[in-house]
Design an enzyme around this catalytic site. Structure first.
Site, PDB file in Angstrom:
ATOM      1  N   HIS A  64      15.671  43.654   5.095  1.00 22.84           N
ATOM      2  CA  HIS A  64      16.570  43.779   6.242  1.00 22.84           C
ATOM      3  C   HIS A  64      17.826  42.956   5.991  1.00 22.84           C
ATOM      4  CE1 HIS A  64      14.319  40.115   7.133  1.00 22.84           C
ATOM      5  NE2 HIS A  64      15.240  39.777   8.014  1.00 22.84           N
ATOM      6  N   HIS A  66      19.309  40.306   7.436  1.00 26.29           N
ATOM      7  CA  HIS A  66      19.506  38.888   7.741  1.00 26.29           C
ATOM      8  C   HIS A  66      19.831  38.099   6.472  1.00 26.29           C
ATOM      9  CE1 HIS A  66      17.229  39.155  11.831  1.00 26.29           C
ATOM     10  NE2 HIS A  66      18.508  39.452  11.943  1.00 26.29           N
ATOM     11  N   ASP A  68      19.210  35.202   5.223  1.00 29.22           N
ATOM     12  CA  ASP A  68      18.250  34.474   4.394  1.00 29.22           C
ATOM     13  C   ASP A  68      17.543  35.399   3.406  1.00 29.22           C
ATOM     14  OD1 ASP A  68      17.045  35.553   6.730  1.00 29.22           O
ATOM     15  OD2 ASP A  68      15.289  34.256   6.510  1.00 29.22           O
TER      16      ASP A  68
END
Length: 287
Positions: A64, A66, A68
């Site tokens: 995904h 994000h 991080d």
């Protein structure tokens, strides 16, 4: 022998610690495929530390958008390009346009030599893929049924192809061991809350790499609202998926160590085999 090598390059989530960096897992199978599962910040350096060139990767599988899970990707792509490679990236469709701007080959599935990789929708706060790896390991033959067959025929049958010997058509199923499971499966969830609908769609897996952001000190409802799981949630998923091996990763930086995660995992009855790796730990799995 169907063997997987998993090197956990980064086992943290969101905020790194000095000894627990952001998500990245190196997967190598016995067929020579090499995948990076997520690309947290500094992923290419960690690959180099284990002797793997970014240009040698079959693909990078991003769960995904994000940061991080993605900040390590641009540098890896550039390094691969300098080394003469072109990075292939598996990602949710919502990320494809942004990734194409990086000049990478973007895919939503992969089909290679006896391996298929596909996206299964997980339960996170944004569009997210768990990545389901499915290997065709061939047939294990019952030697009493296959006695007298020539070597070339045995090779074809193991690979799943029917043969004709002495005017008789022989199918792999005719000489396979009863109950032999031809397909082997691994699921990497990335970030997810408990996701029963996904469990039902997937069915069963042999290996489950599941996030365990929290131990047992956070209210499950709060964890789920944030799109994450506890150790107990990961164990529940493993049982629902009938996984023989459960590996817990994406541990929050709020925990100075993983002692509580290991204590909770060790209390699971009945097992699967449960591992809570540290950064750079290697897990070998025989499929």
């Amino acid at each position: 022998m169907p063997l997987l090598k998993l090197v956990f390059l980064g086992t943290g989530g969101a905020v790194p610690r000095s000894d627990r960096t952001l998500p990245a897992i190196y997967l190598e199978d016995w067929l020579g495929h090499r995948f990076l599962l997520d690309a947290g910040e500094g992923a290419q350096y960690r690959l180099l530390q284990i002797g793997v060139s970014p240009a040698s990767l079959t693909a990078v599988a991003i769960t995904h958008q994000h940061e991080d899970h993605t900040l390590g990707l641009p540098g890896l792509v550039i390094t691969s390009r300098f080394l003469g490679g072109r990075t292939a990236v598996l990602a949710p469709r919502s990320m494809h346009k942004a990734l194409e701007a990086l000049g990478v080959e973007v895919m939503d599935s992969y089909g290679g030599d006896r391996l298929r990789v596909s996206c299964v929708e997980v339960c996170h706060t944004v569009d997210a893929c768990g990545w389901l790896f499915q290997w065709d390991v061939g047939y294990k033959l019952d030697l009493s049924k296959a006695a007298g067959l020539p070597r070339w025929a045995l090779t074809s049958l193991i690979r799943g192809s029917p043969v004709e010997v002495g005017g008789r058509l022989i199918k792999p199923e005719d000489v396979a061991e009863p109950g032999h499971k031809r397909l082997r499966r691994l699921l990497y969830t990335g970030d997810t809350a408990p996701c029963p609908e996904m469990w039902r769609k997937v069915g069963e897996v042999d290996v489950l790499i599941h996030e365990a952001t929290f131990a047992d000190d956070v209210e499950p409802q709060k964890a789920h609202e944030e799109g994450h799981s506890t150790v107990a949630d990961a164990v529940e998923a493993a049982k629902a998926l009938n996984a023989g091996v459960l590996i817990l990763t994406h541990v929050s930086s709020r925990y100075p160590d993983k002692r509580r995660h290991r204590e909770l995992a060790a209390s699971v009855k009945p097992p699967p085999h449960v591992y809570v790796p540290e950064d750079f730990d290697t897990v070998l799995v025989r499929l």
